[in-house]
Write a protein that holds these residues in place. Structure first.
Motif, mmCIF file in Angstrom:
data_model
loop_
_atom_site.group_PDB
_atom_site.id
_atom_site.type_symbol
_atom_site.label_atom_id
_atom_site.label_comp_id
_atom_site.label_asym_id
_atom_site.label_seq_id
_atom_site.Cartn_x
_atom_site.Cartn_y
_atom_site.Cartn_z
ATOM 1 N N ILE A 17 -0.416 -0.631 -6.882
ATOM 2 C CA ILE A 17 -0.368 -1.960 -6.185
ATOM 3 C C ILE A 17 -0.162 -3.068 -6.851
ATOM 4 O O ILE A 17 0.678 -3.941 -6.437
ATOM 5 C CB ILE A 17 -1.578 -1.917 -5.084
ATOM 6 C CG1 ILE A 17 -1.454 -0.881 -4.050
ATOM 7 C CG2 ILE A 17 -1.443 -3.370 -4.231
ATOM 8 C CD1 ILE A 17 -2.657 -0.980 -3.217
ATOM 9 N N VAL A 18 -1.076 -3.295 -7.995
ATOM 10 C CA VAL A 18 -0.650 -4.574 -8.755
ATOM 11 C C VAL A 18 0.559 -4.465 -9.458
ATOM 12 O O VAL A 18 1.224 -5.572 -9.638
ATOM 13 C CB VAL A 18 -2.002 -4.706 -9.775
ATOM 14 C CG1 VAL A 18 -1.557 -5.880 -10.876
ATOM 15 C CG2 VAL A 18 -3.067 -4.963 -9.104
ATOM 16 N N TRP A 68 -4.918 1.049 -7.250
ATOM 17 C CA TRP A 68 -5.151 -0.132 -7.601
ATOM 18 C C TRP A 68 -3.678 -0.601 -8.314
ATOM 19 O O TRP A 68 -3.379 -1.499 -8.196
ATOM 20 C CB TRP A 68 -6.446 -0.569 -7.683
ATOM 21 C CG TRP A 68 -6.895 -0.309 -9.283
ATOM 22 C CD1 TRP A 68 -7.461 0.891 -9.453
ATOM 23 C CD2 TRP A 68 -6.747 -0.798 -10.406
ATOM 24 N NE1 TRP A 68 -7.762 1.233 -10.887
ATOM 25 C CE2 TRP A 68 -7.155 0.107 -11.326
ATOM 26 C CE3 TRP A 68 -5.941 -1.987 -10.759
ATOM 27 C CZ2 TRP A 68 -7.051 -0.365 -12.904
ATOM 28 C CZ3 TRP A 68 -6.110 -2.270 -12.067
ATOM 29 C CH2 TRP A 68 -6.472 -1.542 -13.185
ATOM 30 N N TYR A 127 1.019 -1.241 -0.123
ATOM 31 C CA TYR A 127 0.169 -0.171 0.070
ATOM 32 C C TYR A 127 1.039 1.319 0.244
ATOM 33 O O TYR A 127 0.582 2.193 -0.699
ATOM 34 C CB TYR A 127 -1.115 0.196 1.225
ATOM 35 C CG TYR A 127 -1.843 1.151 1.254
ATOM 36 C CD1 TYR A 127 -3.050 1.225 0.523
ATOM 37 C CD2 TYR A 127 -1.544 2.317 2.049
ATOM 38 C CE1 TYR A 127 -3.726 2.571 0.600
ATOM 39 C CE2 TYR A 127 -2.121 3.672 2.270
ATOM 40 C CZ TYR A 127 -3.425 3.608 1.329
ATOM 41 O OH TYR A 127 -4.085 4.708 1.359
ATOM 42 N N ASN A 164 1.792 6.093 -6.921
ATOM 43 C CA ASN A 164 0.291 6.965 -7.332
ATOM 44 C C ASN A 164 0.711 8.524 -7.383
ATOM 45 O O ASN A 164 0.308 9.304 -8.208
ATOM 46 C CB ASN A 164 -0.711 6.731 -6.470
ATOM 47 C CG ASN A 164 -1.860 7.636 -6.459
ATOM 48 O OD1 ASN A 164 -2.236 8.661 -5.870
ATOM 49 N ND2 ASN A 164 -2.887 7.209 -7.446
#
Length: 84
Positions: A34-35, A31, A16, A23
């Motif tokens: 994170i992926v 998302w 995270y 980000n």
């Protein structure tokens, strides 16, 4: 069992945090950040095995230590270096 649960939770927090940094720097959705981070970690762990993960942890330790010592010294000097 508690150690295993703690490691999973710590890994989630780390992903995270890394996703948040990506980000902010690249503007990607959280998302996706994170992926992508998880895929990179999975790739180098799979390709290099457990030794790659251990070498990474050791390298991170020394980098953190190298930056934490000067930060501590500067911080102590700013608050009086033990004289106040």
């Amino acid at each position: 069992m508690s150690f295993a649960i703690a490691q999973v939770l710590i890994a989630g927090i780390n992903l995270y945090a890394l996703g948040t940094v990506v980000n902010l720097l690249l503007g990607w959705p959280l998302w996706l950040s994170i992926v992508v981070a998880a895929a990179i970690v999975l790739a180098y762990t799979t390709l290099g095995g457990l030794s790659a993960a251990i070498y990474n942890e050791v390298m991170q330790f020394f980098v953190i230590l190298a930056l934490l010592i000067p930060l501590t010294i500067v911080g102590l000097n700013k608050v009086g270096a033990g004289t106040g």
